[in-house]
Motif scaffolding. Structure first.
Motif, mmCIF file in Angstrom:
data_model
loop_
_atom_site.group_PDB
_atom_site.id
_atom_site.type_symbol
_atom_site.label_atom_id
_atom_site.label_comp_id
_atom_site.label_asym_id
_atom_site.label_seq_id
_atom_site.Cartn_x
_atom_site.Cartn_y
_atom_site.Cartn_z
ATOM 1 N N SER A 180 -2.917 -1.843 5.710
ATOM 2 C CA SER A 180 -3.976 -2.363 5.183
ATOM 3 C C SER A 180 -4.708 -1.418 4.310
ATOM 4 C CB SER A 180 -4.804 -3.151 6.350
ATOM 5 O OG SER A 180 -5.273 -2.181 7.177
ATOM 6 N N GLU A 181 -5.613 -1.789 3.541
ATOM 7 C CA GLU A 181 -6.381 -0.918 2.798
ATOM 8 C C GLU A 181 -7.144 -0.041 3.509
ATOM 9 O OE1 GLU A 181 -9.494 -1.049 -1.074
ATOM 10 O OE2 GLU A 181 -8.745 -2.951 -0.058
ATOM 11 N N TYR B 121 0.992 -1.231 0.006
ATOM 12 C CA TYR B 121 -0.144 0.149 0.082
ATOM 13 C C TYR B 121 1.005 1.256 -0.092
ATOM 14 C CZ TYR B 121 -3.434 -3.478 1.204
ATOM 15 O OH TYR B 121 -4.285 -4.601 1.459
#
Length: 229
Positions: free
Chosen positions: A206-207, A151
């Motif tokens: 994380s997203e 990410y």
């Protein structure tokens, strides 16, 4: 060492020709993968690097073993290794998004040169194993790399009234699983009031929904504005 290569380690014409052919082939095979992926240094570049390193290695041996000159056989290959660093550096670029490209190609060129030196020194065992591992790294390992979730970092510009307001932003960012990789803080006086500004470089673990993240920060007490820079 493998005994099958023992007869190929002297500097006879046939063996010299064989080493150069092997360097040509191995450099070409490594370069094919780079050309296929449209990289800056491809098929011909890898051949020339591997072939040049091979002849440099043999030249050092020839000066010492055949001409009997008081030369250091390793000196020329050592200079080749240094020169390869400059060639590899030419393939490395930094994009507008501050990402670095070309490192794998640069490393591959450098390694191709080392393999060429090994071939020139008749170290066939090491050269062949190294070539196989390079190809494994540039092909099979590329699929592994693509499966690793990554990410990208993003930068948030925050303006706030009190210095301690930034602590709330930092705490909230950490609670959301964001790593703070860089922080720049400045103070600006606007209409007689002290308004502080900060640039936060954040790396998600994380997203994350950036719009929702920024919305929560803007709702915090003392925050004047928060937006992606």
């Amino acid at each position: 060492m493998l005994s099958i290569f023992n007869g190929l380690r002297d500097l006879g014409f046939v063996n010299v020709l064989l080493r150069m052919i092997v360097a040509f082939v191995i450099g070409g095979v490594i370069g094919l993968e780079r050309s296929y992926n449209n990289k800056s240094a491809g098929f011909r570049t890898h051949i020339l690097v591997c072939l040049g390193a091979c002849i440099a290695s043999m030249t050092g041996q020839y000066l010492y073993l055949e001409l009997g000159l008081p030369a250091d056989m390793s000196r020329i290959p050592t200079q080749v290794i240094s020169g390869l660093s400059f060639i590899g550096a030419g393939t490395i670029v930094v994009t507008k998004k501050n990402t670095v490209k070309g490192l794998t190609t640069a490393a591959g060129l450098w390694t191709a040169g080392i393999i060429g030196i090994a071939i020139g020194a008749a170290f066939y065992e090491g050269a062949l194993v190294a070539a196989a591992l390079v190809l494994l790294c540039e092909t099979a390992m590329n699929n592994v790399r693509s499966k690793i979730m990554h990410y990208p970092e993003f930068v948030v510009a925050v303006s706030y009234a009190q210095r301690n307001n930034l602590d709330d932003v930092l705490r909230y960012s950490k609670d959301r699983g964001l790593s703070i990789t860089n922080l720049q803080v400045t103070g600006v006086n606007m209409d007689g009031e002290s308004i502080y500004s900060s640039l936060l470089t954040l790396r998600p673990g994380s997203e994350i929904d950036k719009a929702e993240f920024l919305k929560k920060i803007n709702q915090m007490e003392g925050i004047v504005s928060a937006e992606e820079a």
